[in-house]
Design an enzyme around this catalytic site. Structure first.
Site, PDB file in Angstrom:
ATOM      1  N   GLU A 428       0.827  -1.217   0.000  1.00 49.59           N
ATOM      2  CA  GLU A 428       0.000   0.000   0.000  1.00 49.59           C
ATOM      3  C   GLU A 428       0.856   1.260   0.000  1.00 49.59           C
ATOM      4  OE1 GLU A 428      -2.931  -0.164   3.126  1.00 49.59           O
ATOM      5  OE2 GLU A 428      -3.892  -1.912   2.263  1.00 49.59           O
ATOM      6  N   GLU A 504      -3.947  -9.128   0.746  1.00 52.43           N
ATOM      7  CA  GLU A 504      -4.384  -8.865   2.118  1.00 52.43           C
ATOM      8  C   GLU A 504      -5.897  -8.943   2.124  1.00 52.43           C
ATOM      9  OE1 GLU A 504      -1.843  -5.842   3.971  1.00 52.43           O
ATOM     10  OE2 GLU A 504      -3.618  -5.230   5.077  1.00 52.43           O
TER      11      GLU A 504
HETATM   12  C1  GAL Z   1      -3.986  -2.549   5.515  1.00 54.81           C
HETATM   13  C2  GAL Z   1      -2.499  -2.466   5.796  1.00 54.81           C
HETATM   14  C3  GAL Z   1      -2.129  -3.254   7.019  1.00 54.81           C
HETATM   15  C4  GAL Z   1      -3.062  -2.942   8.140  1.00 54.81           C
HETATM   16  C5  GAL Z   1      -4.465  -3.266   7.711  1.00 54.81           C
HETATM   17  C6  GAL Z   1      -5.507  -3.058   8.778  1.00 54.81           C
HETATM   18  O1  GAL Z   1      -4.423  -1.528   4.739  1.00 54.81           O
HETATM   19  O2  GAL Z   1      -1.777  -2.937   4.713  1.00 54.81           O
HETATM   20  O3  GAL Z   1      -0.807  -2.958   7.398  1.00 54.81           O
HETATM   21  O4  GAL Z   1      -2.934  -1.601   8.442  1.00 54.81           O
HETATM   22  O5  GAL Z   1      -4.789  -2.442   6.627  1.00 54.81           O
HETATM   23  O6  GAL Z   1      -6.797  -3.282   8.263  1.00 54.81           O
END
Ligand code: GAL
Length: 812
Positions: A428, A504
């Protein structure tokens, strides 16, 4: 575009022998004998500096994990843009509310009798948090930026032969430099490697297996060396130490030996069969003297990423059933510990997980070794920032100077691990916006390709629309989407790769054993007690509940898997309570900070573990204040249907169906009214026959303490840990799911009390104090071995409770 990558990999293995030296090339791990101080001492590198008052520590060490928790530590007043925030607010627990900010000094005095004139010496750091400044015998010999990088310094000219040496390391952690708890100090191994002048270059050997030739696997060994008129012999040994192939000579080009070796009828490496070979490479001088020897573990496995078809391992289409993991180990902080890592992987294995993403930085060598041995695929990530900041003092400060060096060290040090199947150059990164970012993405990916042409590169993208327009997403080997399930289809059509990775997913939040009513799906839901509901229906505004990912994973062959945020809770980032003190650790974990499974564990297990059956009931059945009130019952199971009984009365049969994502993956009885007693679930097989049963009973008052160790025999090496789950039961042995009794721990015999953790994200109790309250009826006590074998006793007491005790054996 069709991306086809074939490879076989190996693991870098040195001879790790704490304190012991071996001939040719040898490694000394500097574990003991350290002195530490967190007070600012600008001249603490000088030889006659007095450290008698400094704390004695061993390394790996995390100076901040001992607390106390305090909201003032690294209190970040900011608007988190990635989360869509516009107005800055106070983020108290964002980096764990632990004292990691500031300067720390480490000093170690040692001598290396084997080091003589004409030999070469390297000082290796596997991670130093952060900005290490390194001094040897009063002189500055090197420095680094990123706290997660592995690096080494050539100390041949500064190391004293035949006398004592003084190593001093200064570390500095700036405020606003992280989005989570980074830990502080020499949290991974520090070692010294002694080599002959003619040697194999550190991290300079790369073993791949490009193909099968009939029944033989082709092993390709490229080994960089120093010296002239040298020769190399390689032996390949199987897991039983039998030599299965030997190769002498080979081509030599650019100071690299290149050998092709064939292994007949190879055992292939996979998560189910994590078979490892060892390549023993020997380097000889012209007169036949052995100059260097490496034992490199590797696996023979083939990976392929094909448009529209997916990822395959050894010819079999395989989806990543993965989790993201931060590097901290809960109550141990960032200090790496193999027993703790192994316990995590054991828990994940039982869940059916087959892959790990080291979010958002370089994994420890220990974790990679375990992933090789236990069978996990690995997505090894590098950065959370490139040139554009996410936090004021983040990695962008180092990007220009260090990004290439950091990637080179990551790849060279770890590329022989069969577990690694993909690299990630970023998570991100705000550089997803703008033309410069596109260039950076290409530049970084090219470095990975140059260092390792066999594995693809991804970036976890959250600005999916922007990356569709700019070409950022199109240039990546594998486009990784963070969340944004609604954009998968469009991304698949827009990007040319024909594949989407859920780099993710989920970011569902829950607190172990806590349930909230009424049971409704919600985003960013907050409650007065700063806990989240374990009905697994609460997520963040940018994320979703697990079932929505499952639909894509199951229905789209081009979705190659997911990495759930996260496998375990971690210190810091207490969303949705970032602004609420005392929340100081995450709610995202499938298991909590103590490693205890939340209900969600069984939801993933019911999908991912296809060997064992899952039949899990939630919530608990102790609702004194809720008699007669609607208290939904969910069952997570791999059976298609089941019947629920409340105190013997049928509440009907539920069958999984496609009407909603939840109905497809959960069995739910939404109208159950609470009455104390027993809820029982009876599951049916595909023929409608009773296949399994489970029940949950209302507990009476806490009566007795119960202890259960994950391992009852540990190693007497001073590092090994037994994790003892402590719970309380009533007079009839029924677990008390709401108990909050404060308990006290005493360890005697051949071990020490190390820490405890109850998984409560709002607890300010200090991990290494020998007292803690139960959270939802449970906590975990960590008992550590000493270097003497014997029996260890742990005794746990609590007011008004029958005490619990357990014996753990510690052996050499
Ligand atoms: C994502 C990020 C992670 C964490 C997560 C929480 O956007 O890559 O590091 O912050 O959100 O939802």
């Amino acid at each position: 575009m069709k991306l086809v990558l074939k490879s076989i990999f190996f693991s870098f293995v040195l001879i790790f022998s704490s304190g012991k030296m071996m001939s040719q090339s040898s490694t000394v791990i500097l574990e003991d004998n350290w002195r530490f101080s967190a007070a600012v001492k600008e001249d603490a590198f000088s030889i006659d500096f007095d450290t008698s008052k400094w704390e004695k520590v061993s390394v790996p060490h995390d100076w901040a994990i001992y607390g106390p928790f305090d909201k003032e530590w690294d209190k970040q007043v900011s608007a988190i843009e990635q989360n869509g925030e516009k107005i800055p607010t106070e983020k108290t627990g964002r980096t764990g509310a632990l004292p990691h900010i500031g300067t720390g000094w480490y000093r170690n005095t040692f001598s290396i009798p084997e080091f003589k004139k004409g030999k070469k010496a390297l000082l290796i750091f596997e991670g130093a948090m952060s900005e290490p400044q390194v001094y040897l015998n009063g002189k500055k010999i090197g420095e680094w930026g990123y706290g997660y990088s592995y690096f080494y310094i050539d100390i041949t000219n500064d190391l004293r032969a035949g006398s004592e040496n003084l190593l001093a390391v200064k570390l500095t952690n700036m405020p606003f430099s992280s989005r989570w708890y980074p830990g502080a100090g020499l949290y991974r191994n520090v070692s010294i490697v002694i080599k002959e002048e003619e040697n194999f270059v550190q991290w300079g050997t790369f073993i791949t297996t490009p193909e099968m030739k009939g029944e033989n696997a082709v092993i390709d060994v490229k080994a960089e060396f120093q010296g002239s008129n040298m020769s190399m012999i390689t032996q390949i040994k199987d897991a039983d130490n039998n030599v299965v192939a030997t190769q002498k000579g080979g081509e030599m080009k650019d100071q690299k030996f290149h050998q092709i070796i064939e292994v007949a009828k190879p055992h292939l490496w996979s998560p189910e069969t994590p078979y490892l070979y060892t390549a023993v490479t020997k380097l000889y001088a012209a007169d036949g003297t052995l100059k260097d020897e490496q034992n490199i573990k590797f696996g023979i496995r083939f990976i392929k990423y094909e448009a529209h078809k997916g990822f395959s391992l050894n010819g079999k289409v395989t989806k990543f059933k993965g989790v993201c993991l931060h590097h901290d180990l809960g109550p141990l902080g960032a200090a790496v510990n193999k027993a703790a890592l192994k316990r995590q992987l054991t828990i994940l294995k039982d869940m059916g997980c087959n892959a790990i993403r080291s979010s958002h930085n370089m994994p420890s060598f220990e974790q990679l070794e375990l992933a090789d041995e236990m069978g996990f695929m690995f997505l090894a990530e590098s950065f959370d920032e490139w040139a554009k900041p996410k936090v004021k003092n983040g990695y962008h400060r180092f990007f220009q100077e260090y990004a290439e060096k950091d990637i080179v060290n990551l790849v060279r040090a770890t590329r022989n691990h069969p577990c690694i199947v993909m690299w990630s150059s970023g998570n991100e990164v705000p550089d997803q916006w703008g033309a410069e970012g596109v260039k950076r993405a290409r530049w970084l990916q090219d470095i990975f390709h140059r260092e390792d042409p066999t594995r693809p590169v991804t970036v976890g993208m959250d600005q999916v629309k922007a990356t569709m327009e700019s070409g950022f997403g199109a240039l990546l080997d594998i486009p990784g989407l963070n969340y944004r399930v609604h954009l998968y289809e469009e991304a698949y059509k827009t990007f040319p790769q024909g594949l989407i990775l859920g780099s993710e997913t989920a970011s569902t939040v829950s607190s172990r054993g806590i349930y909230k009513f009424p049971v409704v799906q919600a985003k960013n839901k907050e409650y007065d007690d700063f806990q989240s509901s374990s009905y697994d229906l609460e997520a963040c505004s940018w994320s979703n509940v697990p079932d929505e990912d499952f639909v894509l994973q199951d229905d789209k062959p081009w979705v190659i898997g997911e990495f759930v945020w996260t496998g375990f809770d971690y210190l810091g980032e207490p969303t949705p309570y970032d602004e609420k003190w005392p929340s100081r650790s995450s709610y995202f974990g499938i298991s909590d900070l103590a490693g205890l499974p939340k209900d969600r564990f069984y939801l993933y297990r019911s999908r991912w573990n296809t060997k064992d059956k899952t039949l899990h009931i939630l919530p608990h059945w102790n609702w004194k204040e809720r008699e007669g009130e609607v208290t939904p019952v969910f069952v997570y199971t791999n059976y298609e249907s089941a019947e629920l009984f409340v105190n013997g009365k049928s509440m009907g049969v539920r069958k999984k169906n496609n009407s909603t994502p939840q109905n497809r993956y959960r069995l739910m009885w939404n109208d159950i009214k609470y009455e104390p007693g027993t809820i029982k679930v009876v599951a049916f097989d595909s023929n409608g026959k009773i296949a399994a049963e489970n029940e949950v009973r209302t507990a009476g008052d806490p009566y007795r303490i119960v202890l259960e160790a994950d391992r009852k025999t540990i190693k007497a090496d001073g590092d090994d840990i037994s994790f003892v789950t402590v719970s309380v039961v009533d007079k009839n042995g029924i677990p008390c799911p709401t108990a909050v009794n404060e308990l006290e721990f005493k360890v005697t015999g051949a071990g020490t009390y190390r820490a405890a953790c109850n998984g409560d994200a709002t607890s300010l109790e200090i991990f290494h104090h020998n007292k803690m309250k139960l959270f939802s009826g449970k906590l975990v006590v960590l008992v550590k071995s000493i270097k003497t074998a014997g029996t260890i006793q742990l005794e746990v007491t609590g007011k008004g409770l029958r005490k619990g005790s357990i014996e753990i054996g510690s052996v050499n």
